[in-house]
Design an enzyme around this catalytic site. Structure first.
Site, PDB file in Angstrom:
ATOM      1  CD1 TRP A 188      15.756  16.981 -11.853  1.00  0.00           C
ATOM      2  CD2 TRP A 188      13.883  15.564 -11.480  1.00  0.00           C
ATOM      3  NE1 TRP A 188      14.711  17.787 -11.120  1.00  0.00           N
ATOM      4  CE2 TRP A 188      13.742  17.124 -10.958  1.00  0.00           C
ATOM      5  CE3 TRP A 188      13.001  14.601 -11.237  1.00  0.00           C
ATOM      6  CZ2 TRP A 188      12.446  17.281 -10.385  1.00  0.00           C
ATOM      7  CZ3 TRP A 188      11.846  15.139 -10.701  1.00  0.00           C
ATOM      8  CH2 TRP A 188      11.614  16.292 -10.209  1.00  0.00           C
ATOM      9  CG  ASP A 269      10.685  12.026 -15.535  1.00  0.00           C
ATOM     10  OD1 ASP A 269       9.648  12.693 -15.822  1.00  0.00           O
ATOM     11  OD2 ASP A 269      11.230  12.066 -14.736  1.00  0.00           O
ATOM     12  CE  LYS A 305      10.714  21.340 -16.697  1.00  0.00           C
ATOM     13  NZ  LYS A 305      12.132  21.039 -15.975  1.00  0.00           N
TER      14      LYS A 305
HETATM   15  N1  PGU Z   1      11.548  14.756 -14.351  1.00  0.00           N
HETATM   16  C1  PGU Z   1      12.602  15.562 -14.953  1.00  0.00           C
HETATM   17  C2  PGU Z   1      13.630  14.661 -15.581  1.00  0.00           C
HETATM   18  C3  PGU Z   1      12.712  16.823 -14.759  1.00  0.00           C
HETATM   19  O1  PGU Z   1      13.759  17.358 -15.276  1.00  0.00           O
HETATM   20  C4  PGU Z   1      11.971  17.548 -13.883  1.00  0.00           C
HETATM   21  C5  PGU Z   1      12.011  19.102 -13.722  1.00  0.00           C
HETATM   22  C6  PGU Z   1      10.825  17.012 -13.429  1.00  0.00           C
HETATM   23  C7  PGU Z   1      10.596  15.574 -13.700  1.00  0.00           C
HETATM   24  C8  PGU Z   1       9.804  17.749 -12.692  1.00  0.00           C
HETATM   25  O2  PGU Z   1       8.980  18.498 -13.002  1.00  0.00           O
HETATM   26  P1  PGU Z   1       7.661  19.134 -12.680  1.00  0.00           P
HETATM   27  O3  PGU Z   1       7.939  20.647 -12.432  1.00  0.00           O
HETATM   28  O4  PGU Z   1       7.457  18.663 -11.550  1.00  0.00           O
HETATM   29  O5  PGU Z   1       6.753  18.873 -13.902  1.00  0.00           O
HETATM   30  N2  PGU Z   1      13.384  19.439 -13.617  1.00  0.00           N
HETATM   31  C9  PGU Z   1      13.658  20.821 -13.832  1.00  0.00           C
HETATM   32  C10 PGU Z   1      13.012  21.705 -13.016  1.00  0.00           C
HETATM   33  C11 PGU Z   1      13.378  21.986 -11.758  1.00  0.00           C
HETATM   34  C12 PGU Z   1      13.233  21.251 -10.683  1.00  0.00           C
HETATM   35  O6  PGU Z   1      14.338  20.418 -10.492  1.00  0.00           O
HETATM   36  O7  PGU Z   1      12.231  20.631 -10.421  1.00  0.00           O
HETATM   37  C13 PGU Z   1      15.157  20.982 -13.853  1.00  0.00           C
HETATM   38  O8  PGU Z   1      15.797  22.023 -13.757  1.00  0.00           O
HETATM   39  O9  PGU Z   1      15.950  19.829 -13.555  1.00  0.00           O
END
Ligand code: PGU
Length: 459
Positions: A188, A269, A305
């Site tokens: 990510w 995570d 999510k």
């Molecule tokens: N860890 C991972 C692996 C993730 O994919 C995401 C969110 C998070 C943590 C953080 O999520 P929180 O909203 O803080 O609980 N990834 C999504 C959402 C958009 C972003 O980048 O924040 C994504 O599209 O990759």
């Protein structure tokens, strides 16, 4: 600059200001030594023109920052007037109608909270809502987890997954002897920034093999095997973002053995519990095998999510310790990280989660809605795969149905992505990741046409 020079510069700038500030039109020959007339004046004249207005901004040197590689996709999408546009950038669930979804069980919990007059809006403790913390630990580690029963877990409510990672990172930077964290390649996009700013030094381990579109297990084992003893290892608990590729249970077991034998510290995570398989327990297995061996670890949980609580920013950081007294001291230090950062977390989202998790009936309702979301995503995988097959699109697209969780890592390159955005108004991250949850039966044909055109015309 010495004191005399400083005085000289100050005098000069006062003089310049004096010369360029226009005198008020109606004022009677006021000199700079005269007290400003207070009465019978145009109110606007009472506000002396700011000296700064005559100069350029003190922030004039600030360069325009780039948009975020993921959230910036939504910014671009919102600006596009095309009626056929599709946003497959951000990992956010959408219904078949392409609309954001608030779970029924969340609406119900909110109604219960609103109807309860004993609810107040006082500050939460620094560590957050106690019920929420206990229930979150149970959710990820399992109700019968020995670590929970032995009170060896320090859990703090944080600002969703990101905040949990950040607080965990800062705690480690302050109190852990090894400041290097190994993150998967790719991962990510926010991980390296979060951990670097937390004070850790970030290195990568091999994870994905573009040739097989699968796990580079050999590379992973070699890189973690070569990491210094004690290094922190970031692991995606399930539904790896962006690749959708997870280790098998047997591979997880080998990873566990390697991590424990080298004394590495796992930091999970968990942003997609329940989204990978549709089962909350199955998706927590990777974490639970590490808890079962009695060793220490960190977990960052997000409810963005799996409960659709994206904007409520609700998550938890848990640190599993060897003993209850260590956990107490760890918690006391987590408070010292949190207090100057944001003081204490917000109450609403955590109250929703606690309401749902603590009641068997609402919990069951949640699992049914969660499974429905996971199933719709899986069905989108099949529909997209079939649509590409039907078009005879060159290439092997079986990874679309093999990959797990919210995303498909398509293998499309950044030029192909740019082409699809320009000609088909399809928005996705430039690494070729698509959020399957953003698709619907109606938009699959359009996406398949776009992929077909991209693959056949852009290299
Ligand atoms: N860890 C991972 C692996 C993730 O994919 C995401 C969110 C998070 C943590 C953080 O999520 P929180 O909203 O803080 O609980 N990834 C999504 C959402 C958009 C972003 O980048 O924040 C994504 O599209 O990759």
């Amino acid at each position: 600059m010495d004191a005399a020079n400083v005085r000289g510069v100050r005098r000069l700038s006062t003089l310049v200001r004096h010369l360029i500030v226009p005198s008020p039109p109606s004022s009677s020959s006021s000199s700079s030594t005269e007290a400003p007339p207070m009465a019978s004046q145009n109110p606007n004249d009472l506000v002396a023109p700011s000296p700064a207005a005559a100069f350029s901004s003190v922030f004039a040197h600030v360069a325009q920052g780039p948009e975020d590689p993921i959230l910036g996709v939504t910014v671009a999408y919102n600006k596009d007037p095309s009626p056929v546009k599709v946003n497959l950038g951000v990992g956010a669930y959408r219904t078949e109608e392409g609309k954001p979804l608030v779970l029924n069980v969340v609406r119900k919990a909110e109604q219960m909270l609103v109807n309860d007059p004993s609810r107040v809006k006082e500050y939460l403790p620094i560590t957050g809502l106690a019920d929420f913390n206990k229930l979150s630990a149970k959710l990820i580690f399992g109700a019968d987890s020995p670590a929970i029963q032995e009170n060896r877990v320090a859990t703090v409510q944080c600002l969703s997954g990101t905040g949990s990672l950040r607080v965990g990172g800062e705690f480690l930077a302050r109190h852990y002897h090894e400041r290097t964290i190994y993150i998967p390649l790719p991962t990510w996009g926010n991980h390296p920034k979060v951990f670097t700013l937390a004070g850790l030094s970030v290195k990568t381990y091999r994870y994905y093999d573009p040739a097989t579109r699968g796990l580079n297990f050999q590379g992973l084992i070699e890189d973690l095997g070569a990491a210094p003893s004690g290094a922190i290892v970031l692991l995606h608990a399930c539904a790896h973002n962006p690749t959708g590729v997870d280790p098998t249970p047997e591979q997880w077991e080998q990873i566990r053995q390697l991590i424990r034998s080298k004394g590495l510290l796992p930091f999970f995570d968990s942003a997609y519990q329940g989204f990978a398989s549709g089962s909350l327990d199955a998706d927590a297995q990777s974490v639970r095998i590490f808890v079962a061996d009695g060793g220490e670890l960190l977990t960052a949980q997000s409810y963005a999510k799996n409960m659709g609580l994206y904007g409520e920013r609700v998550g938890a950081l848990s640190i599993v310790c060897r003993s209850a007294d260590v956990a107490v001291r760890v918690e006391s230090q987590l408070k010292l990280v949190i207090r100057p950062m944001y003081s204490n977390p917000p109450i609403h989202g955590a109250s929703i989660v606690a309401t749902i998790l603590k009641d068997r009936e609402t919990y069951n309702e949640w699992t049914i809605e969660l499974k429905a979301m996971a199933d719709r995503i899986i069905s989108m995988r099949h529909q997209l795969f079939d649509a590409l097959k039907a078009r005879g699109t060159p290439g092997d697209w079986s990874h679309i149905i093999k990959q797990i969780g919210m995303f498909t890592f398509t293998g499309l390159n950044s030029q192909q992505v740019a082409f699809m955005t320009k000609d088909f108004h399809i928005y996705m991250t430039s690494d070729g990741r698509i959020s399957m949850a953003g698709l619907s039966s109606k938009t699959v044909p359009h996406l398949a046409d776009a992929i077909h055109a991209a693959v056949t015309t852009v290299n």
